[in-house]
Design a protein around this motif. Structure first.
Motif: not given
Length: 377
Positions: A295-318
């Motif tokens: 994730a961009a924006l660094g560790i300070h931003w990561a600490h400010a976020v309460t819930t993080r949802l990651v959207l990714e793709a593996k082997s063509g499946q999201r």
């Protein structure tokens, strides 16, 4: 309560008169002095001073509350128990009802994975009447990269809620509740936030979407410490907006490539965990992912976020991953994008462990194309 007048506190008349004579008029005035300072100022004994301070403290100090009573108050006072349903059954169950009110929820993933599609659906849901599971209010959508599509929004509405959106007047009313801002710089974004605060104070806005924060910051010329200082102010301001307004705040974030050290370490771990020995005893090198992202924006931003949802793709499946949450274990849900928006392929989340929780994959991922052959990034 600290400004409560001494005259309003049921003290013995003799000591109350002494407080008034010495111009100690509020609870704050009395509690700001030590016992010995009050003895000297009031010319009374220690017993009288301690008794008066005890009575003042008991009146102005907030009573204790149990964890159970706090939880019950929250469910009674907050709409939907403090969580806004996304319409994705498995994800809502994992998050104990959906996107939480009063904190920052982040959607992070590579371009074209479906972040904007998710935001469009959430914005539409928030504008709906409460009897359809919505918040029956206005939505402010900050569209930094000009990805907002009103045509796509109406398509999602028509496919998801035909009984509403087949009526022209209702469709116009729902779409008219979503206000789109397109700041071209961080300074314009700052001005937008000040305007948004006024709308929130007037209780007009029920959801705030920022798509995307990383795009705003990456467009600035400042680097290093100065950029982080600028971002810190915006993080604090957005968090304060979420906290005092008690509405869902959804912010998208971009991804970046891992540093050389990060990538080298990841590759070594991947080799140890995935290397397989063939029948003739030769160790085969595993197939590598086509990118290793964080994730961009660094560790300070990561600490400010309460819930993080990651959207990714593996082997063509999201997949949608609950990578960070105070109430949910790390889970992954396979999804695809249809004419009605994001849809889970399974409501049963797959539990994640180790590096998989924070890693972001982009294997076999292509641009999203809708049914009219228009880009939906």
């Amino acid at each position: 309560m600290a400004n409560k007048m001494i005259s309003e506190i049921p003290l013995p008349k003799s000591i109350a008169n002494v407080f008034a004579a010495r111009n100690i008029s509020t609870a704050k005035d009395a509690l700001s002095l030590t016992e010995f300072e009050l003895m000297e100022l009031l010319d009374v004994g220690l017993t009288e001073v301690r008794s008066a301070l005890s009575q003042i403290s008991e009146i102005v100090a907030p009573p204790y509350q149990t964890a159970l009573s706090l939880m019950e108050q929250r469910f009674q006072n907050e709409h939907l128990g403090g969580h806004f349903p996304t319409g994705l059954k498995g994800l809502d169950a994992a998050l104990c009802g959906g996107i939480p009110f009063g904190v920052l929820t982040e959607l992070v993933g590579p371009a074209g994975i479906g972040k904007t599609q998710f935001c469009l659906k959430l914005s539409l849901l928030a504008s709906l009447p409460t009897n359809y599971g919505g918040l029956d209010g206005r939505v402010i959508y900050i569209d930094v990269e000009s990805k907002f599509s009103s045509r796509r929004l109406l398509e999602i509405g028509l496919r998801s809620f035909p009984e509403i959106f087949q009526m022209k007047e209702m469709a116009q009313e729902m779409a008219g509740r979503i206000f789109v801002l397109r700041p071209s710089s961080l300074s314009e974004f700052t001005q937008s936030l000040q305007q948004i605060k006024v709308s929130l104070l007037q209780n007009q806005v029920k959801m705030l979407v920022i798509d995307s924060m990383a795009a705003l910051v990456s467009g600035e010329h400042e680097q290093g410490v100065r950029r982080q200082q600028t971002l810190s102010w915006h993080i604090s301001f957005i968090k304060s907006l979420a906290e005092f307004s008690r509405i869902p705040v959804v912010v998208t974030n971009q991804v970046r490539s891992q540093s050389h050290d990060e990538a080298s370490q990841y590759s070594f771990q991947e080799y140890l965990s995935c290397a397989a020995q063939s029948r003739d005893g030769i160790v085969e090198t595993p197939t590598r992912y086509d990118s290793h992202l964080v994730a961009a924006l660094g560790i300070h931003w990561a600490h400010a976020v309460t819930t993080r949802l990651v959207l990714e793709a593996k082997s063509g499946q999201r997949f949608i991953k609950v990578a960070k949450s105070p109430i949910s274990p790390p889970l992954a849900f396979p999804f695809h994008i249809t004419s009605s928006g994001i849809s889970l392929l399974s409501d049963e989340g797959m539990e994640l462990m180790g590096p998989e929780i924070n890693s972001i994959h982009c294997q076999g991922h292509n641009e999203i194309i809708n049914f009219r052959m228009e880009s939906l990034v």
